[in-house]
Design a protein around this motif. Structure first.
Motif, mmCIF file in Angstrom:
data_model
loop_
_atom_site.group_PDB
_atom_site.id
_atom_site.type_symbol
_atom_site.label_atom_id
_atom_site.label_comp_id
_atom_site.label_asym_id
_atom_site.label_seq_id
_atom_site.Cartn_x
_atom_site.Cartn_y
_atom_site.Cartn_z
ATOM 1 N N UNK A 1 -0.470 10.611 3.326
ATOM 2 C CA UNK A 1 0.771 10.270 2.633
ATOM 3 C C UNK A 1 2.003 10.475 3.493
ATOM 4 N N UNK A 2 1.936 11.370 4.455
ATOM 5 C CA UNK A 2 3.105 11.653 5.273
ATOM 6 C C UNK A 2 2.934 11.135 6.701
ATOM 7 N N UNK A 3 2.029 10.209 6.889
ATOM 8 C CA UNK A 3 1.848 9.645 8.217
ATOM 9 C C UNK A 3 0.589 10.176 8.888
ATOM 10 N N UNK A 4 0.434 9.911 10.178
ATOM 11 C CA UNK A 4 -0.802 10.259 10.891
ATOM 12 C C UNK A 4 -1.014 11.763 10.974
ATOM 13 N N UNK B 1 0.873 -1.187 0.000
ATOM 14 C CA UNK B 1 0.000 0.000 0.000
ATOM 15 C C UNK B 1 0.895 1.218 0.000
ATOM 16 N N UNK B 2 1.233 1.692 -1.185
ATOM 17 C CA UNK B 2 2.224 2.761 -1.325
ATOM 18 C C UNK B 2 1.598 4.126 -1.107
ATOM 19 N N UNK B 3 2.460 5.097 -0.788
ATOM 20 C CA UNK B 3 1.988 6.430 -0.412
ATOM 21 C C UNK B 3 1.227 7.119 -1.539
ATOM 22 N N UNK B 4 1.615 6.867 -2.799
ATOM 23 C CA UNK B 4 0.967 7.596 -3.877
ATOM 24 C C UNK B 4 -0.463 7.119 -4.138
ATOM 25 N N UNK B 5 -0.891 6.038 -3.449
ATOM 26 C CA UNK B 5 -2.273 5.585 -3.581
ATOM 27 C C UNK B 5 -3.195 6.218 -2.530
ATOM 28 N N UNK B 6 -2.593 6.902 -1.565
ATOM 29 C CA UNK B 6 -3.359 7.380 -0.420
ATOM 30 C C UNK B 6 -3.784 8.828 -0.575
ATOM 31 N N UNK B 7 -4.840 9.227 0.143
ATOM 32 C CA UNK B 7 -5.210 10.638 0.177
ATOM 33 C C UNK B 7 -4.044 11.461 0.714
ATOM 34 N N UNK B 8 -3.960 12.708 0.332
ATOM 35 C CA UNK B 8 -2.833 13.548 0.727
ATOM 36 C C UNK B 8 -2.681 13.616 2.236
ATOM 37 N N UNK B 9 -3.787 13.545 2.968
ATOM 38 C CA UNK B 9 -3.717 13.636 4.420
ATOM 39 C C UNK B 9 -2.992 12.452 5.029
#
Length: 312
Positions: free
Chosen positions: A306-309, A296-304
């Protein structure tokens, strides 16, 4: 950001909010009951030869029993549907490891007001471990070899709240009938003995009135809860596009994290507000955190996310 895995299990004194409230409620009712009936029973035992009636004791017993039972139902309903605990807005991502639906036991069918909202277990990426242990009294972990931390994620269920409200209304109707039936049944016993036997008879009369009042109140709660549940729409956890979630889904969740006394003081989402799907794992439960960490890579996630909690 720390990536040290939290220690599974208790991190401090755990708590159970509902149990604590119910015990306090029964303690208060017991204290009132003891004071009132103690005075009355003393007079009845002393003046039984004068034909003093025990009806006052019967009515007090039935009323307090019905009110205590209604109080328990009300505590569950308030806790499940009305209380708005303080929490922190957050976003986490991981893989769905398990799903616990509402009304998942026979107990919930008999006492519908006890049902919990739909819950899924989210094995989170290691980036989000700080959210799992922040203000937590208990760390929930999976059964995999890594003992990967889990965030229990609740999705509000209209069935649970409708059943709770229905049980409260039905219980109130049942309480009125239960108090009357309890008093009639207890009165039919009749206490004609004297001395110690008279006191034992009074105790039996009190128990009969209390048990009948509680039983009829619960019967009304069952009927009202089932009616409320049937009238509500089923609301299974789903992603924002309407897709129903299943085991192995990679998801990101946004919502309010709280420390839940009902879950031993673990951090939980109460409730998930937005859920996004990001594919599906090729593995099977129990999942390790390494699965979403690697897939589950960072570029698949919402911007909120992508950099952790993210905590507000």
């Amino acid at each position: 950001m720390s990536a040290v895995k939290p220690i599974c299990g208790s991190t401090g004194a755990t708590t159970d909010d509902i149990l604590t409230t119910i015990l306090a409620l029964f303690g208060l009712a017991g204290t009132i009951y003891g004071i009132v009936t103690g005075i009355i029973e003393f007079n009845v035992a002393t003046w039984s030869f004068l034909g003093v009636s025990a009806s006052s004791v019967v009515w007090v017993s039935g009323i307090l029993s019905a009110l205590a039972t209604l109080g328990v139902i009300g505590v569950f309903y308030y806790n499940r549907c009305l209380e708005s605990p303080d929490g922190q807005n957050a976003c986490t991502a991981g893989v769905v490891n398990d799903f616990v639906p509402s009304f998942d036991s026979a107990w919930n069918e008999v006492f519908p007001f006890t049902a919990m909202h739909n819950m899924l277990e989210l094995v989170v990426k290691c980036d989000y471990w700080p959210l799992v242990e922040l203000n937590a009294l208990f760390i929930v972990c999976n059964d995999d070899e890594e003992q990967s931390p889990i965030l229990q994620t609740f999705y509000e269920s209209s069935e649970v709240c409708a059943a709770g409200l229905g049980a409260l209304i039905g219980g109130a109707v049942g309480a009125a009938g239960g108090i009357l039936l309890g008093a009639l049944a207890a009165g039919a016993i009749g206490c004609t003995a004297s001395g110690f036997l008279y006191v034992l008879c009074i105790i039996a009369v009190i128990l009969v009135a209390a048990l009948i009042a509680a039983a009829v109140t619960l019967a009304g709660a069952w009927a009202g809860g089932q009616i409320g549940k049937a009238a509500a729409e089923d609301s299974a956890p789903s992603a924002e596009d309407g897709t129903e979630l299943i085991l192995g889904d990679y998801i990101s969740v946004e919502g309010k994290l709280i420390t839940s006394g009902d879950m031993d003081g673990a951090r939980v989402y109460w409730f998930a507000e937005t859920t996004r799907m990001h594919g599906r794992s090729l593995g099977s439960p129990p999942f390790s955190h390494r699965d979403p960490d690697e897939n589950l890579t960072a570029d698949l996630l919402p911007s909120a996310c992508q950099i952790g909690p993210v905590i507000d």
